[in-house]
Motif scaffolding. Structure first.
Motif, PDB file in Angstrom:
ATOM      1  N   ASN A 182       6.701   5.423  -3.429  1.00  0.00           N
ATOM      2  CA  ASN A 182       5.565   5.813  -4.263  1.00  0.00           C
ATOM      3  C   ASN A 182       5.701   5.203  -5.662  1.00  0.00           C
ATOM      4  OD1 ASN A 182       4.387   7.864  -6.397  1.00  0.00           O
ATOM      5  ND2 ASN A 182       3.197   8.098  -4.524  1.00  0.00           N
ATOM      6  N   LYS A 183       4.682   4.482  -6.074  1.00  0.00           N
ATOM      7  CA  LYS A 183       4.690   3.719  -7.313  1.00  0.00           C
ATOM      8  C   LYS A 183       4.786   4.622  -8.550  1.00  0.00           C
ATOM      9  CE  LYS A 183       2.340  -0.473  -8.907  1.00  0.00           C
ATOM     10  NZ  LYS A 183       1.152  -1.327  -8.708  1.00  0.00           N
ATOM     11  N   ALA A 184       4.037   5.758  -8.519  1.00  0.00           N
ATOM     12  CA  ALA A 184       4.001   6.639  -9.688  1.00  0.00           C
ATOM     13  C   ALA A 184       5.387   7.203  -9.996  1.00  0.00           C
ATOM     14  CB  ALA A 184       3.006   7.762  -9.456  1.00  0.00           C
ATOM     15  N   GLN A 185       6.118   7.600  -8.932  1.00  0.00           N
ATOM     16  CA  GLN A 185       7.445   8.179  -9.150  1.00  0.00           C
ATOM     17  C   GLN A 185       8.441   7.138  -9.671  1.00  0.00           C
ATOM     18  OE1 GLN A 185       7.662   9.726  -5.105  1.00  0.00           O
ATOM     19  NE2 GLN A 185       7.695  11.833  -5.890  1.00  0.00           N
ATOM     20  N   GLN A 193       0.821  -1.219   0.000  1.00  0.00           N
ATOM     21  CA  GLN A 193       0.000   0.000   0.000  1.00  0.00           C
ATOM     22  C   GLN A 193       0.852   1.266   0.000  1.00  0.00           C
ATOM     23  OE1 GLN A 193      -2.292  -1.249   3.456  1.00  0.00           O
ATOM     24  NE2 GLN A 193      -4.159  -1.204   2.237  1.00  0.00           N
ATOM     25  N   SER A 194       2.011   1.208   0.635  1.00  0.00           N
ATOM     26  CA  SER A 194       2.886   2.390   0.663  1.00  0.00           C
ATOM     27  C   SER A 194       3.398   2.739  -0.724  1.00  0.00           C
ATOM     28  CB  SER A 194       4.053   2.170   1.629  1.00  0.00           C
ATOM     29  OG  SER A 194       4.887   1.098   1.184  1.00  0.00           O
ATOM     30  N   HIS A 195       3.325   1.782  -1.632  1.00  0.00           N
ATOM     31  CA  HIS A 195       3.691   2.066  -3.024  1.00  0.00           C
ATOM     32  C   HIS A 195       2.743   3.084  -3.647  1.00  0.00           C
ATOM     33  CE1 HIS A 195       6.133  -1.900  -3.794  1.00  0.00           C
ATOM     34  NE2 HIS A 195       6.715  -1.077  -2.938  1.00  0.00           N
ATOM     35  N   LEU A 196       1.558   3.197  -3.037  1.00  0.00           N
ATOM     36  CA  LEU A 196       0.553   4.106  -3.585  1.00  0.00           C
ATOM     37  C   LEU A 196       0.507   5.445  -2.854  1.00  0.00           C
ATOM     38  CD1 LEU A 196      -2.294   1.452  -3.952  1.00  0.00           C
ATOM     39  CD2 LEU A 196      -0.757   2.257  -5.750  1.00  0.00           C
TER      40      LEU A 196
END
Length: 712
Positions: A383-386, A373-376
């Motif tokens: 952070n997944k987007a970065q 969840q911390s990926h989001l």
């Protein structure tokens, strides 16, 4: 629960939508507690039981659709478990208070048919694991001048059986209608017309036409549904969506009166009115009330079941939503900061055994601090987007889209169920650049429907797909496929269809015009050729001999009113079979004069005069009373045929069978010898004229007078 809501309009007509709603949890309804079904009778089979899964249906769509426009609705079917689901799905869609015709259906495997009183949608193969969903979309056309400012569209899962195990009449009537039978109105009642349609279906499929809905008959109508009574929870098997349609002539709908200020049926006011049977506070506390708060929180299947409402999407008690709602006593952020709260963030992070222990929550599935969840999370170093944009990162978006075996492989994510990139879902999502309906209509789009139908080499080229083996648009296969809108047999019978058989047979200029194809040289329906073609059902010679054929020669000769009726055609003036004319016609096989002379003819004069039993046998006709050849009558008849009048022929010179009295008396060997000299001397002469005998015979006409006359 018994649904006691008013399910009729002000004129007493039933409201199909209201009748379909299983809303027996509203104020004014009654709860009945029933005992278990008990053991079945000794010879009675046990009633079918619900399956081990729970299918939940949800309908969404626009808030407003104006008359004269199309309106889109999305239907989502979810399996709540606990078991997986696999099999066919039948749905029944109803629009009230006035119908809105079906325009289109979008969704793999789904077929929908507009029956006027409702729309049946069918998918023969649906597989849903626990928590999985399937979607499809319906487009309806809102007619101009729609007679209500509110359109209600309800859709429900269609099961074959009622809760008591008996077969439900409505799905049977729907299926019979789709298969081309006429069960009468789709009203859920097994009437005589429905019974007759069932018997016809059984007879057409080689079953005993009893009219009873046994398993063999049900399997013809609903393959894969026999014995399945329903799922675990029927309360979520139907969902409705209301759409505003503008401001036409006002109607008195239930929903409007519940919202109208000052109305005696205003929902909010009746819930607050002291002494009202609908007072919300009193009904929540009243023992035995179906709205008793404590009981409804615990009751399985109730829409107010506490556990279920915590999980139900859109419920005001949804656990996840109340955690995020500002001002809610269950707001997660506030309770994390509140001193003394069991959810205080700082204390729970450090507390051993706490479900929020920081170290454990990093590893715990479902924890908000779970590594995944911390990926989001915005600002997180994970952070997944970065990381998707960072050069050299193993999570670089462009590289992972192309990497074989990557969970983000573009091709695989297009096919993965539940993926936000799932091809089928993005094709149905409103506003998506991949929305199938919009891209089909967009000018210049490579998916423009009209252009791709005409483009040479396109997999959607209309002409090629009609000829391609295995294509869902293969012309020959779609003509034979049951339920297809292009099914040849159905389109031949459908009123208004350009392929309606009866209409195309009569349409001038149509290649199927019956009159023209009967006259067209080389046509397989050319009347003259098909009359001569061996094996053709219209072969003239065969149809004249075929028993039961409307053209059977022997039957049509006897049928009253038939243009070929033998007795009538013998009497009809101008008919080639007119008896009187054919007897006189030279060269006709029935010419009277010729057939009297023809050797072997049954009418040969010489043969029929000698034939035993013939009505023309000479000996019989000479004796038959009333016959023109009766010997006795013709001897006395003046002007008799072939004059045999005794008096006339005796005086006629050259008389037939010469009986001229003077001639025959002198003729030696005369017929019935009347030679005067011979008969006068012949003993026993005919009408004895033996001169000696008759002169002596007392009373003889020729008695000799005495020699001396007595004196006077």
């Amino acid at each position: 629960m018994i649904d006691l809501d008013i399910n009729v309009d002000e004129n007493g007509n039933p409201l199909a939508v209201e009748a379909l709603k299983h809303d027996a949890t509203k104020i004014g309804d009654v709860e009945i507690v029933r005992g278990g079904p008990g053991a079945p009778a000794p010879d009675e089979p046990p009633a079918p039981q619900p399956q081990g899964y729970d299918l939940d249906i949800d309908k969404t769509g626009a808030e407003e659709c104006l008359p004269g426009t199309d309106c889109n609705f999305t239907i989502t079917l979810t399996n709540n478990g606990p078991a997986d689901f696999s099999g066919p799905v039948y749905l029944w869609d109803v629009v009230e208070p006035e119908a809105a015709p079906l325009v289109d259906v979008i969704g793999t495997g789904w077929n929908c048919f507009d029956l006027g009183s409702g729309i049946q949608c069918y998918n023969p193969e649906v597989t849903l694991g626990v928590g999985e969903s399937i979607e499809f979309a319906l487009t309806l056309s809102i007619p101009d001048g729609y007679g209500s400012d509110l359109l209600t569209n309800c859709i429900g899962i269609q099961w074959l059986y009622a809760e008591d195990g008996s077969v439900d009449a409505r799905p049977i009537q729907i299926a019979l209608t789709l298969y081309g039978y006429d069960p009468g109105p789709i009203d859920g009642i097994f009437g005589p017309q429905t019974q007759a349609a069932i018997e016809q279906l059984q007879a057409d499929n080689g079953l005993d036409p009893t009219g009873e809905l046994d398993d063999e008959t049900l399997a013809l109508l609903y393959p894969g549904m026999v014995g399945i009574i329903g799922d675990l929870d029927s309360s979520n098997d139907l969902d409705c969506h209301d759409v505003e349609t503008g401001e036409p002539t006002p109607i008195h709908s239930k929903w409007k009166s519940h919202l109208k200020t000052g109305s005696p049926h205003n929902k909010a006011q009746s819930h607050l009115k002291t002494g009202s049977p609908h007072n919300k506070l009193q009904s929540h506390l009243k023992t035995g009330s179906p709205h008793n708060k404590l009981q409804s929180h615990l009751k399985t299947g109730s829409p107010h079941n506490k556990l279920q409402s915590h999980l139900k999407t859109g419920s005001p008690h949804n656990k996840l939503q109340s955690h995020l709602k500002t001002g809610s006593p269950h707001n997660k952020a506030q309770s994390h900061l509140k001193t003394g709260s069991p959810h205080n963030k700082l204390q729970s992070h450090l507390k051993t055994g706490s479900p929020h222990n920081k170290l454990q929550s990093h590893l715990k599935t479902g924890s908000p601090h779970n590594k995944l969840q911390s990926h989001l999370k915005t600002g997180s170093p994970h952070n997944k987007a970065q990381s998707h944009l960072k050069t050299g990162s193993p999570h670089n978006k462009l590289q992972s889209h192309l990497k074989t075996g990557s969970p983000h492989n573009k091709l695989q994510s297009h096919l993965k169920t539940g993926s936000p990139h799932n091809k089928l879902q993005s094709h149905l999502k409103t506003g998506s650049p991949h929305n199938k309906l919009q891209s089909h209509l967009k000018t210049g789009s490579p998916h423009n429907k009209a252009q791709s139908h005409l483009k040479t080499g396109s997999p959607h080229n209309k002409l090629q797909s009609h000829l391609k083996t295995g294509s869902p648009h293969n012309k020959l296969q779609s003509h034979l496929k049951t339920g297809s809108p292009h099914n040849k047999a159905q389109s031949h019978l459908k009123t208004g269809s350009p392929h309606n058989k009866a209409q195309s047979h009569l349409k001038t200029g149509s290649p199927h015009n019956k009159l023209q194809s009967h006259l067209k040289t080389g046509s397989p329906h050319n009347k003259a050729q098909s009359h001569l073609k061996t094996g053709s059902p219209h072969n003239k010679l065969q149809s004249h001999l075929k028993t039961g054929s409307p053209h059977n020669k022997a039957q049509s000769h006897l049928k009253t009113g038939s243009p070929h009726n033998k007795a009538q055609s013998h009497l009809k003036t101008g008919s080639p079979h007119n008896k009187l004319q054919s007897h006189l016609k030279t060269g006709s096989p029935h010419n009277k004069a010729q057939s009297h002379l023809k050797t072997g003819s049954p009418h040969n004069k010489t043969q029929s005069h000698l034939k035993t039993g013939s009505p023309h046998k000479k000996v019989q006709s000479h004796l038959k009373t009333g016959s023109p050849h009766n010997k006795l009558q013709s001897h006395n008849k003046s002007g008799s045929i072939k004059p045999h009048n005794k008096a006339e022929s005796h005086n006629k010179i050259g008389s037939i069978k010469p009986h001229n009295k003077a001639q025959s008396h002198n003729k030696s060997g005369s017929i019935k010898p009347h030679n005067k000299a011979q008969s006068h001397n012949k003993t026993g002469s005919v009408t004895p004229h033996n001169k000696l005998q008759s002169h002596l015979k007392k009373g003889s006409l020729t008695e000799k007078p005495p020699a001396i006359l007595p004196k006077l």
